[in-house]
Design a protein around this motif. Structure first.
Motif, mmCIF file in Angstrom:
data_model
loop_
_atom_site.group_PDB
_atom_site.id
_atom_site.type_symbol
_atom_site.label_atom_id
_atom_site.label_comp_id
_atom_site.label_asym_id
_atom_site.label_seq_id
_atom_site.Cartn_x
_atom_site.Cartn_y
_atom_site.Cartn_z
ATOM 1 N N ASP A 194 35.074 36.846 32.787
ATOM 2 C CA ASP A 194 34.037 36.313 33.678
ATOM 3 C C ASP A 194 34.625 35.715 34.948
ATOM 4 O O ASP A 194 33.917 35.547 35.935
ATOM 5 C CB ASP A 194 33.221 35.236 32.965
ATOM 6 N N LEU A 195 35.894 35.370 34.930
ATOM 7 C CA LEU A 195 36.546 34.745 36.073
ATOM 8 C C LEU A 195 37.220 35.757 36.995
ATOM 9 O O LEU A 195 37.860 35.376 37.966
ATOM 10 C CB LEU A 195 37.573 33.714 35.594
ATOM 11 N N ILE A 196 37.069 37.039 36.677
ATOM 12 C CA ILE A 196 37.640 38.117 37.485
ATOM 13 C C ILE A 196 36.492 38.790 38.236
ATOM 14 O O ILE A 196 35.516 39.218 37.631
ATOM 15 C CB ILE A 196 38.357 39.154 36.604
ATOM 16 N N VAL A 197 36.615 38.880 39.552
ATOM 17 C CA VAL A 197 35.545 39.441 40.384
ATOM 18 C C VAL A 197 36.104 40.521 41.292
ATOM 19 O O VAL A 197 37.175 40.368 41.873
ATOM 20 C CB VAL A 197 34.881 38.337 41.239
ATOM 21 N N ARG A 198 35.353 41.595 41.424
ATOM 22 C CA ARG A 198 35.664 42.647 42.405
ATOM 23 C C ARG A 198 34.598 42.566 43.467
ATOM 24 O O ARG A 198 33.410 42.795 43.210
ATOM 25 C CB ARG A 198 35.658 44.025 41.729
ATOM 26 N N PHE A 199 34.975 42.161 44.684
ATOM 27 C CA PHE A 199 34.030 42.074 45.792
ATOM 28 C C PHE A 199 34.245 43.268 46.701
ATOM 29 O O PHE A 199 35.355 43.511 47.162
ATOM 30 C CB PHE A 199 34.219 40.777 46.586
ATOM 31 N N ALA A 200 33.178 44.002 46.946
ATOM 32 C CA ALA A 200 33.266 45.193 47.800
ATOM 33 C C ALA A 200 32.125 45.183 48.793
ATOM 34 O O ALA A 200 31.013 44.765 48.470
ATOM 35 C CB ALA A 200 33.195 46.454 46.949
ATOM 36 N N PHE A 221 33.146 44.488 37.007
ATOM 37 C CA PHE A 221 33.626 43.268 37.653
ATOM 38 C C PHE A 221 32.968 43.009 39.003
ATOM 39 O O PHE A 221 33.180 41.947 39.579
ATOM 40 C CB PHE A 221 35.151 43.336 37.842
ATOM 41 N N THR A 222 32.194 43.963 39.510
ATOM 42 C CA THR A 222 31.587 43.774 40.829
ATOM 43 C C THR A 222 30.511 42.694 40.772
ATOM 44 O O THR A 222 29.852 42.495 39.749
ATOM 45 C CB THR A 222 30.971 45.061 41.397
ATOM 46 N N VAL A 223 30.347 42.025 41.880
ATOM 47 C CA VAL A 223 29.326 40.986 41.989
ATOM 48 C C VAL A 223 27.952 41.593 41.731
ATOM 49 O O VAL A 223 27.144 41.019 40.993
ATOM 50 C CB VAL A 223 29.390 40.323 43.383
ATOM 51 N N GLU A 224 27.701 42.765 42.290
ATOM 52 C CA GLU A 224 26.393 43.411 42.128
ATOM 53 C C GLU A 224 26.066 43.705 40.673
ATOM 54 O O GLU A 224 24.933 43.521 40.239
ATOM 55 C CB GLU A 224 26.319 44.702 42.956
ATOM 56 N N ALA A 237 38.424 32.918 39.297
ATOM 57 C CA ALA A 237 39.841 32.576 39.351
ATOM 58 C C ALA A 237 40.609 33.620 40.162
ATOM 59 O O ALA A 237 41.571 33.296 40.842
ATOM 60 C CB ALA A 237 40.423 32.491 37.945
ATOM 61 N N ILE A 238 40.153 34.875 40.075
ATOM 62 C CA ILE A 238 40.793 35.982 40.792
ATOM 63 C C ILE A 238 39.710 36.834 41.435
ATOM 64 O O ILE A 238 38.762 37.245 40.770
ATOM 65 C CB ILE A 238 41.636 36.867 39.847
ATOM 66 N N ILE A 239 39.876 37.097 42.734
ATOM 67 C CA ILE A 239 38.946 37.965 43.451
ATOM 68 C C ILE A 239 39.738 39.149 43.978
ATOM 69 O O ILE A 239 40.712 38.985 44.714
ATOM 70 C CB ILE A 239 38.268 37.226 44.622
ATOM 71 N N PHE A 240 39.307 40.336 43.601
ATOM 72 C CA PHE A 240 39.913 41.572 44.092
ATOM 73 C C PHE A 240 39.026 42.105 45.209
ATOM 74 O O PHE A 240 37.825 42.299 45.013
ATOM 75 C CB PHE A 240 40.008 42.615 42.973
ATOM 76 N N THR A 241 39.608 42.330 46.376
ATOM 77 C CA THR A 241 38.882 42.878 47.507
ATOM 78 C C THR A 241 39.887 43.509 48.461
ATOM 79 O O THR A 241 41.094 43.440 48.246
ATOM 80 C CB THR A 241 38.046 41.788 48.222
ATOM 81 N N THR A 242 39.383 44.106 49.513
ATOM 82 C CA THR A 242 40.260 44.624 50.558
ATOM 83 C C THR A 242 40.563 43.503 51.544
ATOM 84 O O THR A 242 39.885 42.469 51.543
ATOM 85 C CB THR A 242 39.589 45.791 51.306
ATOM 86 N N CYS A 243 41.545 43.700 52.387
ATOM 87 C CA CYS A 243 41.844 42.700 53.413
ATOM 88 C C CYS A 243 40.628 42.478 54.307
ATOM 89 O O CYS A 243 40.262 41.337 54.587
ATOM 90 C CB CYS A 243 43.044 43.135 54.247
ATOM 91 N N ALA A 244 39.999 43.563 54.742
ATOM 92 C CA ALA A 244 38.818 43.438 55.598
ATOM 93 C C ALA A 244 37.669 42.775 54.841
ATOM 94 O O ALA A 244 36.945 41.947 55.391
ATOM 95 C CB ALA A 244 38.399 44.805 56.118
#
Length: 119
Positions: A20-26, A39-42, A67-74
């Motif tokens: 639950d603390l791992i998120v993928r933001f795209a 893992f996506t917010v959506e 705790a951890i967010i995976f995303t691109t630099c942009a």
């Protein structure tokens, strides 16, 4: 998504942190690999967050608690991440990113940075 896939496998075997603390933001969740869509917010709020204020509020809480967010630099400078700061930034494929784009997550109060290059 490759880094998240590897981390997810490691986390499953080693039980490092709650999933639950791992998120993928795209910025475009349709482009996220199927293997990490969970893992996506959506996916966690039940749909698109841009035009739905209730979902957006839930998404902001999920991001704050992560705790951890995976995303691109942009992606680190867009949408729900615009106001977030990062303690540690890991930039994968750093030899392929331009300096201006790499600066986006690095200027957000980053205390530690790891740049992983290619061969």
């Amino acid at each position: 998504d490759n880094v998240l896939e590897r981390f997810h496998r490691l986390n499953e075997s080693e039980k490092l942190i709650s999933s639950d603390l791992i998120v993928r933001f795209a910025t475009d969740s349709f482009r996220v690999s199927q293997s990490v869509k969970q893992f996506t917010v959506e996916s966690r709020v039940g749909g698109e967050i841009v035009r739905d204020s209730k979902r957006r509020a839930k998404a902001e809480k999920i991001i704050k608690d992560a705790a951890i967010i995976f995303t691109t630099c942009a992606g680190a400078g867009l949408g729900a991440l615009r106001g977030e700061n990062f303690d540690t930034v890991l930039i994968d494929e750093a030899s392929q990113v331009t300096e201006p784009v790499a600066l986006i997550p690095l200027v957000k109060q980053c205390k530690r940075a790891v740049l992983v290059g290619d061969q």
